[in-house]
Write a protein that holds these residues in place. Sequence first.
Motif, PDB file in Angstrom:
ATOM      1  N   ASP A  74       0.816  -1.368   0.044  1.00 31.98           N
ATOM      2  CA  ASP A  74      -0.122  -0.007  -0.096  1.00 31.98           C
ATOM      3  C   ASP A  74       0.718   1.320  -0.069  1.00 31.98           C
ATOM      4  N   ALA A  75       0.635   2.174  -1.108  1.00 31.85           N
ATOM      5  CA  ALA A  75       1.468   3.499  -1.179  1.00 31.85           C
ATOM      6  C   ALA A  75       0.778   4.545  -1.319  1.00 31.85           C
ATOM      7  N   GLY A  76       0.137   5.151  -0.089  1.00 39.39           N
ATOM      8  CA  GLY A  76      -0.645   6.049  -0.286  1.00 39.39           C
ATOM      9  C   GLY A  76      -2.205   5.779  -0.967  1.00 39.39           C
ATOM     10  N   GLU A  77      -2.454   6.401  -2.010  1.00 38.89           N
ATOM     11  CA  GLU A  77      -3.769   5.848  -2.762  1.00 38.89           C
ATOM     12  C   GLU A  77      -3.467   4.958  -3.759  1.00 38.89           C
ATOM     13  N   HIS A  78      -2.481   4.135  -3.740  1.00 38.96           N
ATOM     14  CA  HIS A  78      -1.916   3.423  -4.778  1.00 38.96           C
ATOM     15  C   HIS A  78      -1.688   1.954  -4.068  1.00 38.96           C
ATOM     16  N   SER A  79      -2.261   0.671  -4.580  1.00 36.18           N
ATOM     17  CA  SER A  79      -1.969  -0.625  -3.950  1.00 36.18           C
ATOM     18  C   SER A  79      -1.483  -1.270  -5.283  1.00 36.18           C
ATOM     19  N   TYR A  80      -0.670  -2.379  -5.170  1.00 35.33           N
ATOM     20  CA  TYR A  80      -0.085  -3.297  -6.209  1.00 35.33           C
ATOM     21  C   TYR A  80       0.690  -4.472  -5.205  1.00 35.33           C
ATOM     22  N   CYS A  81       1.044  -5.268  -5.975  1.00 30.63           N
ATOM     23  CA  CYS A  81       1.418  -6.597  -5.619  1.00 30.63           C
ATOM     24  C   CYS A  81       3.004  -6.733  -6.085  1.00 30.63           C
ATOM     25  N   LEU A  82       3.741  -7.160  -5.204  1.00 26.90           N
ATOM     26  CA  LEU A  82       5.333  -7.155  -5.798  1.00 26.90           C
ATOM     27  C   LEU A  82       5.796  -8.801  -5.581  1.00 26.90           C
ATOM     28  N   PHE A  83       6.315  -9.299  -6.507  1.00 24.40           N
ATOM     29  CA  PHE A  83       6.466 -10.826  -6.642  1.00 24.40           C
ATOM     30  C   PHE A  83       7.993 -10.900  -6.296  1.00 24.40           C
ATOM     31  N   VAL A  84       8.245 -11.863  -5.202  1.00 23.93           N
ATOM     32  CA  VAL A  84       9.844 -12.142  -5.007  1.00 23.93           C
ATOM     33  C   VAL A  84       9.821 -13.427  -4.685  1.00 23.93           C
ATOM     34  N   ASP A  85      11.097 -13.839  -4.345  1.00 26.70           N
ATOM     35  CA  ASP A  85      11.415 -15.389  -4.518  1.00 26.70           C
ATOM     36  C   ASP A  85      10.788 -15.713  -2.664  1.00 26.70           C
ATOM     37  N   GLU A  86      11.474 -15.021  -1.767  1.00 22.37           N
ATOM     38  CA  GLU A  86      10.867 -15.468  -0.405  1.00 22.37           C
ATOM     39  C   GLU A  86      11.182 -14.544   0.511  1.00 22.37           C
ATOM     40  N   LEU A  87      10.471 -14.634   1.715  1.00 17.41           N
ATOM     41  CA  LEU A  87      10.360 -13.861   2.831  1.00 17.41           C
ATOM     42  C   LEU A  87      11.427 -14.122   3.658  1.00 17.41           C
ATOM     43  N   LEU A  88      12.339 -13.374   4.150  1.00 12.67           N
ATOM     44  CA  LEU A  88      13.422 -13.928   5.087  1.00 12.67           C
ATOM     45  C   LEU A  88      13.273 -13.441   6.178  1.00 12.67           C
ATOM     46  N   GLY A  89      12.383 -12.416   6.518  1.00 11.03           N
ATOM     47  CA  GLY A  89      12.031 -12.112   8.046  1.00 11.03           C
ATOM     48  C   GLY A  89      12.233 -10.595   8.308  1.00 11.03           C
ATOM     49  N   GLU A  90      11.573 -10.123   9.302  1.00  9.83           N
ATOM     50  CA  GLU A  90      11.223  -8.740   9.860  1.00  9.83           C
ATOM     51  C   GLU A  90      12.770  -8.565  10.508  1.00  9.83           C
ATOM     52  N   GLN A  91      13.176  -7.327  10.602  1.00  9.43           N
ATOM     53  CA  GLN A  91      14.345  -6.902  10.882  1.00  9.43           C
ATOM     54  C   GLN A  91      14.342  -5.364  10.899  1.00  9.43           C
ATOM     55  N   GLN A  92      14.804  -4.863  12.272  1.00 11.17           N
ATOM     56  CA  GLN A  92      14.954  -3.397  12.510  1.00 11.17           C
ATOM     57  C   GLN A  92      16.164  -3.129  11.856  1.00 11.17           C
ATOM     58  N   VAL A  93      16.175  -1.959  10.929  1.00 14.23           N
ATOM     59  CA  VAL A  93      17.369  -1.730   9.987  1.00 14.23           C
ATOM     60  C   VAL A  93      17.773  -0.247  10.204  1.00 14.23           C
ATOM     61  N   VAL A  94      19.043  -0.022  10.083  1.00 11.99           N
ATOM     62  CA  VAL A  94      19.410   1.537  10.004  1.00 11.99           C
ATOM     63  C   VAL A  94      19.495   2.141   8.582  1.00 11.99           C
ATOM     64  N   VAL A  95      18.639   3.018   8.425  1.00 12.77           N
ATOM     65  CA  VAL A  95      18.566   3.827   6.871  1.00 12.77           C
ATOM     66  C   VAL A  95      20.141   4.365   6.528  1.00 12.77           C
ATOM     67  N   LYS A  96      20.584   4.040   5.713  1.00 13.23           N
ATOM     68  CA  LYS A  96      21.803   4.526   4.951  1.00 13.23           C
ATOM     69  C   LYS A  96      21.569   5.284   3.671  1.00 13.23           C
ATOM     70  N   PRO A  97      21.851   6.439   3.697  1.00 18.28           N
ATOM     71  CA  PRO A  97      21.645   6.931   2.162  1.00 18.28           C
ATOM     72  C   PRO A  97      22.554   6.588   1.423  1.00 18.28           C
ATOM     73  N   LEU A  98      22.109   6.824  -0.009  1.00 16.40           N
ATOM     74  CA  LEU A  98      22.969   6.405  -1.012  1.00 16.40           C
ATOM     75  C   LEU A  98      23.916   7.444  -1.188  1.00 16.40           C
ATOM     76  N   PRO A  99      25.215   6.860  -2.069  1.00 12.80           N
ATOM     77  CA  PRO A  99      26.132   7.999  -2.283  1.00 12.80           C
ATOM     78  C   PRO A  99      25.459   9.108  -3.350  1.00 12.80           C
ATOM     79  N   SER A 100      26.256  10.384  -3.014  1.00 14.86           N
ATOM     80  CA  SER A 100      25.379  11.341  -3.803  1.00 14.86           C
ATOM     81  C   SER A 100      25.578  11.361  -5.308  1.00 14.86           C
ATOM     82  N   TYR A 101      26.738  10.705  -5.703  1.00 17.06           N
ATOM     83  CA  TYR A 101      27.104  10.526  -7.258  1.00 17.06           C
ATOM     84  C   TYR A 101      26.048   9.758  -7.915  1.00 17.06           C
ATOM     85  N   LEU A 102      24.987   8.805  -6.945  1.00 25.37           N
ATOM     86  CA  LEU A 102      24.218   8.177  -7.791  1.00 25.37           C
ATOM     87  C   LEU A 102      22.904   8.995  -8.330  1.00 25.37           C
TER      88      LEU A 102
END
Length: 695
Positions: free
Chosen positions: A632-660
């Motif tokens: 669910d993304a705001g007013e839009h909903s869709y489905c994402l197909f992936v291989d496998e769910l690995l589990g829930e994890q609390q993660v630290v968000v790191k920004p991508l390098p600026s040159y990207l």
Amino acid sequence: MSAGSDSILDAFLYETNTLLEQLDSIVLAAEQQDSFSQEDINTIFRIMHTIKGSSAMMEYNSLMTIAHRAEDLFAIIRDKTMDVVPEELRPELFDLLFQTIDFFRQELEHIENEQPLTEDIDTLLQKVNRLIEQIRSGGQPAPAPAAAPEAAAAAAPSGPDGFPYDLQIYFDEGCGMENLRAYMLVSSVRELCAEEDFTYSPKGVDSDPSTAAQIAESGFLLSFRNQADRDKSIHAVTGSGSVRSYQAIDRPVPQPSAPPEPQASAPAPAAPAAPAAQAAPAAPAAPAAPQPAQPQKSEGGAHHKESLISVSLNKLDQLAAVVGEIVITESMVTSSPDLKGIKLDAFTKSARQLRKLTDELQDVSMSLRMVPVSGTFQKMNRIVRDMCKKLGKQVRLTLVGEDTEVDKTIVDSISDPIMHIVRNSMDHGIEENAEDRIAAGKDPVGEIILSARHTGSEVIIEIADDGQGVNYEAVLNKAIRNGLAQPDMEYSHRDILNFLMAPGFSTNTQVTEFSGRGVGMDVVKRNVEEVGGTVSISSEPGKGMTTTLKIPLTMAIMDGMEVSVGSSIFTIPIHNIRQSFRISDQDLIRDAAGGEMFKCMGNYYPVIRMRDLYRMDAGVTNIEDGILIWLDAGEHSYCLFVDELLGEQQVVVKPLPSYLNRFNIKSSGIAGCTILGDGNISIILDVSNLCAYAQ
């Protein structure tokens, strides 16, 4: 500029901005009552006095001059009560105060941007002076605030030091910068009496920061040659901010022939204690006399003060970064491949305790950055007030959930979007005149409701008005003229509302002070998405419009679901996941263009295959071998197909390098990355941008 000067400037900006916010709210409330209470008058006087003193210390003369004259204005009102201001002058008084607040804020903005201050303050100064003269002539004549005819009588020095009349001053505990606050007091006293007629202790408060600790512990002492100067200076003390208490002390003047010489030079601090309660018949001495009661009172206040402290946001950012590294390191240690297959009970127990403490550290470090949205919400009162006057509309602003807390960085980022939306509601939403509202069966006074509430890991902010709503036909026609829509296609109401957030789009045919330039909702959308949020609009013609902002509580650490595609690992924010399914090929519906849809709860949702989206070599292709995730993304909903769910994890968000950034990587559905426990990198998906591929 030295680091010390930087910290003084930061403290000045913070304190002055805080005072201006307080002043704004006081004047807004008073304008509705058409009067100031005596408490409001005293508070405004103290605010102006504090701004005057701190501006003088920083040598910001324009600020000091305006604040000084505004202080004089409220000294007259304070001495004669609000009755001294005729009814016909009160709207002018309120308007003048708002102009003064705007002037101060403009000057502070110049200071923050290292721009020169405004030198031409004559227009505003003349308005203040004219109002003072009008009040004096329209009401009863009021004496100048600091005029004291007895100041000319200077007593001859008596005693060894010649300054027997003391004021012992204690500042609020934890207020900080006690030496500079003391120096501001000294500057105020200099305006009331000659410099040679008083002294103070400790010396060096203007140049020696170490005196701050001494003043915090023992207080600050002002000593005068004569009692008249001391009594006048009490006025400066009570008008100064952060003064917790003060005590007037009359030390006995030693006579040359008096035999008990040791008594005069005996312990100075202890001896005055007894005479203090008796020798000062004036009101200020009375509260200082009961020794047991006053410490109790001040201690209660001290605990409250000690619980609040101002900390630089940069330091909190550094703390969050360090905590993030600790989280990653802890995960790397406990998930080390070297430990696989080894049974270590003591290590496992210690690792569990470490995880518990790490989680607590995360919670505490994140809570330090959380601030209520009330500051941002309260600023909208001023926006509504000013626009009501300029547009000739009657509108009230209702605030709900002001105590809702969000990360400080996010609060700063959403202030402008909320302002844009409120202005749109005032200009576009609320009807032009009360007659139109009455004809539609509405209250003649329009209403804008600004609300905030928590929902798990998100904060939902809604700006709703009860105006005329969106004219769908007019918006669609304008979108067609702008080339945003095709004339031969049908569009849903949701699609039409999305045109409002297109760059350069405006329904106004005429450029006004508030709208018509096509700048607004696209800025709102961009700013909210930059902090990981979404914007949606709903409207019912004739009943109003609601704009909803969904924003994360914090940007630093998030709960994510790790998924795999081949050997690659991706992280999806938990709050965007509604459900996951294992389905068969028969459950998919394919359209003529080859797109796949999945039916769930009576609705059809497009399917995005991660392997195809990022053109990956590895990954499952058979729908029955993978997992379908409903997002669910705001007013839009869709489905994402992936291989496998690995589990829930609390993660630290790191920004991508600026040159990207030059590769426009964010529009590809990538929000950032995180480091996993085994040291590998996981890409964090931007669910709102990924939905563009599902259209």
